[in-house]
Design an enzyme around this catalytic site. Structure first.
Site, PDB file in Angstrom:
ATOM      1  N   LYS A 183       3.039   4.736   6.207  1.00 46.93           N
ATOM      2  CA  LYS A 183       2.207   3.476   5.842  1.00 46.93           C
ATOM      3  C   LYS A 183       1.797   2.614   7.346  1.00 46.93           C
ATOM      4  O   LYS A 183       1.225   1.813   7.240  1.00 46.93           O
ATOM      5  CB  LYS A 183       2.954   2.429   5.092  1.00 46.93           C
ATOM      6  CG  LYS A 183       3.523   3.075   3.986  1.00 46.93           C
ATOM      7  CD  LYS A 183       4.337   2.117   2.939  1.00 46.93           C
ATOM      8  CE  LYS A 183       4.697   2.820   1.680  1.00 46.93           C
ATOM      9  NZ  LYS A 183       5.354   2.084   0.838  1.00 46.93           N
ATOM     10  N   ARG A 228      12.722  -5.353  -3.968  1.00 47.49           N
ATOM     11  CA  ARG A 228      11.572  -5.259  -4.688  1.00 47.49           C
ATOM     12  C   ARG A 228      11.775  -5.062  -6.132  1.00 47.49           C
ATOM     13  O   ARG A 228      12.959  -5.501  -6.775  1.00 47.49           O
ATOM     14  CB  ARG A 228      11.101  -3.661  -4.546  1.00 47.49           C
ATOM     15  CG  ARG A 228      10.720  -3.496  -3.064  1.00 47.49           C
ATOM     16  CD  ARG A 228       9.815  -4.496  -2.546  1.00 47.49           C
ATOM     17  NE  ARG A 228       8.675  -4.359  -2.965  1.00 47.49           N
ATOM     18  CZ  ARG A 228       7.541  -3.424  -2.881  1.00 47.49           C
ATOM     19  NH1 ARG A 228       7.993  -2.467  -2.074  1.00 47.49           N
ATOM     20  NH2 ARG A 228       6.429  -3.468  -3.640  1.00 47.49           N
ATOM     21  N   PRO A 235       0.836  -1.068   0.136  1.00 50.10           N
ATOM     22  CA  PRO A 235       0.081   0.185   0.036  1.00 50.10           C
ATOM     23  C   PRO A 235       0.926   1.490   0.278  1.00 50.10           C
ATOM     24  O   PRO A 235       2.003   1.352   0.564  1.00 50.10           O
ATOM     25  CB  PRO A 235      -0.705  -0.270   1.278  1.00 50.10           C
ATOM     26  CG  PRO A 235      -0.673  -1.556   1.570  1.00 50.10           C
ATOM     27  CD  PRO A 235       0.477  -1.923   1.246  1.00 50.10           C
ATOM     28  N   GLU A 236       0.443   2.327  -0.727  1.00 50.21           N
ATOM     29  CA  GLU A 236       1.264   3.512  -0.957  1.00 50.21           C
ATOM     30  C   GLU A 236       0.832   4.483   0.316  1.00 50.21           C
ATOM     31  O   GLU A 236      -0.595   4.158   0.852  1.00 50.21           O
ATOM     32  CB  GLU A 236       1.127   3.945  -2.293  1.00 50.21           C
ATOM     33  CG  GLU A 236       1.174   3.182  -3.432  1.00 50.21           C
ATOM     34  CD  GLU A 236       2.903   3.154  -3.745  1.00 50.21           C
ATOM     35  OE1 GLU A 236       3.486   3.901  -3.477  1.00 50.21           O
ATOM     36  OE2 GLU A 236       2.977   2.194  -4.197  1.00 50.21           O
TER      37      GLU A 236
END
Length: 268
Positions: free
Chosen positions: A51, A255, A2-3
């Protein structure tokens, strides 16, 4: 992952559902909170920090703990979510075995799925949970100069990894990392010290998150149509919207990253 804008949106959902109400029940399905009962506690505020989600609570009148405030902290990571339902409504967002927390109030039920780092801590000690974070791009105390200073303190780190480091600035996830660097024409593998305009990169990241705040469809292109919301993210092998070159995808750190080799040249 999630951003920051989606976590901000989630905090607003919980704010509308629970803020100002007294909890009529709670159910925690994690070992560290299994015996915790928040019945009678009042939800003062739901907030986000990068976050991280922070649900601030006030003890019922007459409690012998001095009426101290507590914060229920959760992190969504890759797969966490909070959903709000009307009393009696079917909980349909995720399978029941993923539920980690349930908070009931007279007008709503908040259900937390696959939450991480779930913990209760005195509100006065919140910094022990989020004090390591850099400036929050969507926070009231957003400080671009401090974000630039933190990034610049690691000149040899790649800009792609540095933007994801929440200790530098809080809220950028993989989508915004990829999109910001494409729009700036910077290779994700460029060392921070070689980025031509670090302040401009930080400013663009903040503008993109702020533009998407309040909606669930994240767009960096200006279009909300399916398949048209990003320039490079999720578009491996598709033509660049600027030059037609095939978008590439590769691992970077822990990532993956997407980039256009023509618009963002000079990968080592």
């Amino acid at each position: 992952m999630p951003e920051g804008d989606s976590v901000w949106n989630t905090a607003r959902v919980l704010q509308r559902a629970l803020a100002g109400t007294r909890l009529t029940g709670s159910d925690f399905r994690v070992p560290q909170l299994a015996a915790t009962d928040l019945t009678g506690w009042t939800v003062r505020e739901s907030a986000s920090r990068g976050k991280h989600l922070l649900l601030r609570l006030t003890a019922p009148d007459g409690r012998t703990d001095g009426g101290r405030d507590l914060t229920l902290h959760s992190h969504l990571r890759m797969d966490g979510a909070w959903r709000a339902y009307a009393p009696g409504e079917r909980w349909a967002a995720r399978p029941a075995h993923l539920i980690r927390a349930v908070l009931r109030s007279p007008g709503a039920v908040a259900v937390g799925y696959h939450l991480h780092e779930l913990a209760l801590t005195p509100t006065a000690a919140e910094e022990s949970l989020v004090g390591h974070l850099g400036p929050d791009l969507l926070g009231p105390d957003w400080d671009p100069d401090e974000a630039v200073r933190r990034l610049a303190a690691h000149p040899d780190e790649s800009i792609g990894e540095a933007l994801l480091d929440q200790r530098n600035l809080a809220g950028v996830g993989n989508l915004y990392k990829c999109e910001v660097l494409f729009l700036r024409g910077v290779s994700p593998w460029t060392p921070v010290g070689a980025v031509p305009d670090l302040a401009g990169t930080v400013a663009l990241a903040q503008r993109l998150l702020a533009a998407n705040r309040g909606r669930w469809t994240q767009s960096t292109t200006g279009s909300l149509h399916r398949g048209q919301t990003s320039y490079v993210y999720g578009r491996r092998a598709q033509p660049c919207r600027r030059c037609g070159t095939a978008i590439r995808k590769a691992e970077q750190g822990e990532r993956v990253t997407y980039w256009c080799p023509a618009c963002q040249p000079d990968r080592p």
